[in-house]
Scaffold this active site. Structure first.
Site, PDB file in Angstrom:
ATOM      1  N   PRO A  70     -21.063   2.650  -5.679  1.00  0.00           N
ATOM      2  CA  PRO A  70     -21.709   2.985  -4.411  1.00  0.00           C
ATOM      3  C   PRO A  70     -22.560   1.834  -3.888  1.00  0.00           C
ATOM      4  O   PRO A  70     -23.133   1.068  -4.657  1.00  0.00           O
ATOM      5  CB  PRO A  70     -22.588   4.191  -4.766  1.00  0.00           C
ATOM      6  CG  PRO A  70     -22.110   4.664  -6.071  1.00  0.00           C
ATOM      7  CD  PRO A  70     -21.460   3.516  -6.771  1.00  0.00           C
ATOM      8  N   LEU A  71     -22.582   1.711  -2.570  1.00  0.00           N
ATOM      9  CA  LEU A  71     -23.358   0.663  -1.924  1.00  0.00           C
ATOM     10  C   LEU A  71     -24.832   1.094  -1.978  1.00  0.00           C
ATOM     11  O   LEU A  71     -25.335   1.714  -1.052  1.00  0.00           O
ATOM     12  CB  LEU A  71     -22.868   0.555  -0.485  1.00  0.00           C
ATOM     13  CG  LEU A  71     -23.336  -0.611   0.321  1.00  0.00           C
ATOM     14  CD1 LEU A  71     -22.228  -1.645   0.357  1.00  0.00           C
ATOM     15  CD2 LEU A  71     -23.632  -0.189   1.730  1.00  0.00           C
ATOM     16  N   TYR A  87       0.869  -1.186   0.000  1.00  0.00           N
ATOM     17  CA  TYR A  87       0.000   0.000   0.000  1.00  0.00           C
ATOM     18  C   TYR A  87       0.901   1.229   0.000  1.00  0.00           C
ATOM     19  O   TYR A  87       1.460   1.617   1.006  1.00  0.00           O
ATOM     20  CB  TYR A  87      -0.920   0.030   1.217  1.00  0.00           C
ATOM     21  CG  TYR A  87      -1.967  -1.069   1.266  1.00  0.00           C
ATOM     22  CD1 TYR A  87      -2.322  -1.773   0.129  1.00  0.00           C
ATOM     23  CD2 TYR A  87      -2.611  -1.384   2.456  1.00  0.00           C
ATOM     24  CE1 TYR A  87      -3.279  -2.773   0.178  1.00  0.00           C
ATOM     25  CE2 TYR A  87      -3.569  -2.379   2.517  1.00  0.00           C
ATOM     26  CZ  TYR A  87      -3.897  -3.068   1.376  1.00  0.00           C
ATOM     27  OH  TYR A  87      -4.845  -4.055   1.423  1.00  0.00           O
TER      28      TYR A  87
HETATM   29  N1  LIG Z   1      -6.898  -8.655   0.597  1.00  0.00           N
HETATM   30  C1  LIG Z   1      -7.212  -7.844  -0.379  1.00  0.00           C
HETATM   31  O1  LIG Z   1      -7.083  -8.186  -1.536  1.00  0.00           O
HETATM   32  C2  LIG Z   1      -7.740  -6.480  -0.077  1.00  0.00           C
HETATM   33  C3  LIG Z   1      -8.287  -5.713  -1.119  1.00  0.00           C
HETATM   34  C4  LIG Z   1      -8.801  -4.479  -0.798  1.00  0.00           C
HETATM   35  C5  LIG Z   1      -8.758  -4.023   0.509  1.00  0.00           C
HETATM   36  N2  LIG Z   1      -8.224  -4.780   1.505  1.00  0.00           N
HETATM   37  C6  LIG Z   1      -8.242  -4.347   2.920  1.00  0.00           C
HETATM   38  O2  LIG Z   1      -9.583  -4.138   3.279  1.00  0.00           O
HETATM   39  C7  LIG Z   1      -9.745  -2.822   3.810  1.00  0.00           C
HETATM   40  C8  LIG Z   1     -11.126  -2.319   3.456  1.00  0.00           C
HETATM   41  O3  LIG Z   1     -11.239  -2.167   2.059  1.00  0.00           O
HETATM   42  P1  LIG Z   1     -11.259  -0.741   1.330  1.00  0.00           P
HETATM   43  O4  LIG Z   1     -10.679   0.299   2.232  1.00  0.00           O
HETATM   44  O5  LIG Z   1     -10.643  -0.889   0.015  1.00  0.00           O
HETATM   45  O6  LIG Z   1     -12.783  -0.577   1.025  1.00  0.00           O
HETATM   46  P2  LIG Z   1     -14.042  -0.176   1.934  1.00  0.00           P
HETATM   47  O7  LIG Z   1     -13.660  -0.202   3.388  1.00  0.00           O
HETATM   48  O8  LIG Z   1     -15.179  -0.994   1.493  1.00  0.00           O
HETATM   49  O9  LIG Z   1     -14.299   1.311   1.474  1.00  0.00           O
HETATM   50  C9  LIG Z   1     -13.333   2.314   1.528  1.00  0.00           C
HETATM   51  C10 LIG Z   1     -13.876   3.487   0.739  1.00  0.00           C
HETATM   52  O10 LIG Z   1     -15.067   3.948   1.360  1.00  0.00           O
HETATM   53  C11 LIG Z   1     -14.924   5.296   1.770  1.00  0.00           C
HETATM   54  N3  LIG Z   1     -15.522   5.375   3.112  1.00  0.00           N
HETATM   55  C12 LIG Z   1     -15.117   4.741   4.238  1.00  0.00           C
HETATM   56  N4  LIG Z   1     -15.949   5.016   5.257  1.00  0.00           N
HETATM   57  C13 LIG Z   1     -16.897   5.846   4.757  1.00  0.00           C
HETATM   58  C14 LIG Z   1     -18.022   6.474   5.321  1.00  0.00           C
HETATM   59  N5  LIG Z   1     -18.348   6.296   6.607  1.00  0.00           N
HETATM   60  N6  LIG Z   1     -18.783   7.280   4.525  1.00  0.00           N
HETATM   61  C15 LIG Z   1     -18.458   7.461   3.226  1.00  0.00           C
HETATM   62  N7  LIG Z   1     -17.406   6.874   2.626  1.00  0.00           N
HETATM   63  C16 LIG Z   1     -16.634   6.077   3.395  1.00  0.00           C
HETATM   64  C17 LIG Z   1     -13.449   5.591   1.783  1.00  0.00           C
HETATM   65  O11 LIG Z   1     -13.200   6.921   1.439  1.00  0.00           O
HETATM   66  P3  LIG Z   1     -12.667   7.991   2.527  1.00  0.00           P
HETATM   67  O12 LIG Z   1     -11.207   7.742   2.638  1.00  0.00           O
HETATM   68  O13 LIG Z   1     -13.025   9.288   1.936  1.00  0.00           O
HETATM   69  O14 LIG Z   1     -13.388   7.714   3.801  1.00  0.00           O
HETATM   70  C18 LIG Z   1     -12.947   4.679   0.676  1.00  0.00           C
HETATM   71  O15 LIG Z   1     -13.134   5.307  -0.566  1.00  0.00           O
HETATM   72  C19 LIG Z   1      -8.608  -2.031   3.181  1.00  0.00           C
HETATM   73  O16 LIG Z   1      -8.336  -0.848   3.867  1.00  0.00           O
HETATM   74  C20 LIG Z   1      -7.506  -3.050   3.183  1.00  0.00           C
HETATM   75  O17 LIG Z   1      -6.869  -3.050   4.455  1.00  0.00           O
HETATM   76  C21 LIG Z   1      -7.725  -6.012   1.222  1.00  0.00           C
END
Ligand SMILES: NC(=O)c1ccc[n+]([C@@H]2O[C@H](COP(=O)([O-])OP(=O)(O)OC[C@H]3O[C@@H](n4cnc5c(N)ncnc54)[C@H](OP(=O)(O)O)[C@@H]3O)[C@@H](O)[C@H]2O)c1
Length: 319
Positions: free
Chosen positions: A248-249, A73
């Site tokens: 978007p969800l 990352y």
């Molecule tokens: N193993 C894998 O292949 C893999 C792949 C992807 C991710 N991951 C891990 O999983 C974690 C979660 O996935 P993710 O961060 O990609 O996706 P996510 O948690 O589903 O969504 C993150 C996105 O949502 C926004 N967001 C978060 N909270 C919000 C809220 N309360 N209201 C509005 N928007 C919101 C964030 O933007 P803002 O920054 O503006 O809040 C960001 O754009 C990652 O951080 C990573 O550690 C693992």
């Protein structure tokens, strides 16, 4: 341990309850994902580094004691920010990292699953996080760049990590982006304490894996828990990689439940995951302190049977 010990038990993240990874590393089921900490496209430094450091510190203040990260990352940036924010680490903080990919100057995410690449990635994570061992390392199965597909054996890369575990560099192992068959194969090589696959209220392709994990005492840590991104899309032809798309969800039922509970749709999505199965641990990612507060507060949101029934009826993104 910090002087806030007494508070941790009642901290917002604790409201989600606990899960013992490998039967011994106790985490609050509401954690934090570090993927949004680097710059846009998970590349380079964030615009405001102090803000990113502040988000990580605030997560821990809110009772988060489980952070999901990776050396790729940024690359390196997320781990550096975590280290700057929290080192020396509290004894109860569990850092879960992952290996299996690397970043190229084109910002692609090709596979890095060869034993030597995995060894290097483990050492990079140790250095980046400033630790002498890693609590949990997930083997992330990556298809791009000559990696492994859903039909392939993961015995070689998982075996390489199992050796590093034997050597004491890693305490526990997990797998990510795997099929049920690959999970079974890994479990035949070494104990698996967590699985990290794409899963959320609208995308439940891995329901069977969630259940298998629950029965085996394995944590399931969904990535894209907020469904704001998805890997279900066309490849970026220029780099031959999949780039997460923002989706978007959106579903009427999520909004209806949110209105009834006085919550946001994001909080409903997280609360549904926590109530869906006791082995699900959430790692929502955010670069914003406000979103972090909102997400962690979902640990205390209790959905009613009617709410859950409506949300359960959402399958494959149906609104
Ligand atoms: N193993 C894998 O292949 C893999 C792949 C992807 C991710 N991951 C891990 O999983 C974690 C979660 O996935 P993710 O961060 O990609 O996706 P996510 O948690 O589903 O969504 C993150 C996105 O949502 C926004 N967001 C978060 N909270 C919000 C809220 N309360 N209201 C509005 N928007 C919101 C964030 O933007 P803002 O920054 O503006 O809040 C960001 O754009 C990652 O951080 C990573 O550690 C693992």
């Amino acid at each position: 341990m910090s002087s806030d010990d007494a508070v941790v038990g009642t901290a917002p993240a604790a409201a989600a309850g606990e899960f013992a990874l490998g039967g011994e590393l106790v985490i609050h089921r509401m954690g934090f994902g570090a993927m949004q900490l680097p710059g846009p496209g998970v590349w380079g430094p964030p615009k405001d580094r102090a803000r990113a450091v502040g988000v990580v510190r605030r997560a821990v203040e809110l009772g988060v004691n489980h952070i999901d990260t990776s050396d790729y990352y940024g690359p390196y940036v997320a781990n550096e920010i975590i280290r700057e924010a929290l080192h020396p680490y509290d004894d109860d903080l569990i850092l879960v990292t992952k290996v299996g990919a690397l970043r190229t100057p084109e910002k692609a995410w090709p596979a890095a699953l060869k034993p030597e690449q995995l060894r290097r990635a483990v050492y990079d994570n140790l250095r980046g996080l400033g630790r002498d061992h890693l609590d949990v390392v997930n083997l992330r199965i990556v298809e791009e760049g000559g990696g492994l597909g859903p039909e392939d054996s993961i015995a070689e890369p998982f075996g390489a990590l199992a050796e590093l575990r034997e050597q004491g560099l890693i305490r526990h192992l997990g797998v990510s982006n795997v099929t049920a068959g690959q999970l079974a194969e890994a479990r035949g090589i070494a104990p698996v304490v967590c699985v990290q696959n794409e899963y959320n209220v609208l995308r439940r392709r891995d329901e069977d894996i969630v259940r298998t994990c629950a029965e085996a005492g394995i944590a399931f840590m969904p990535f894209f828990p907020l469904g704001t991104f998805t890997l279900q899309h066309e490849k970026d032809v220029a780099t031959d990689t999949k780039v997460p798309q923002q989706v978007p969800l959106e579903a009427q039922a999520i909004h209806a439940v949110a209105r009834r509970r006085g919550a946001t749709p994001y909080q409903v999505a997280l609360a549904w995951l926590l109530q869906h199965s006791a082995n699900i641990c959430c790692i929502p990612g955010t670069s914003s302190a406000d979103h972090l507060e909102e997400n962690v507060a979902a640990a205390a949101l209790r959905l009613t049977e009617v709410d859950v029934k409506e949300l359960d009826a959402l399958h494959g993104g149906a609104a």
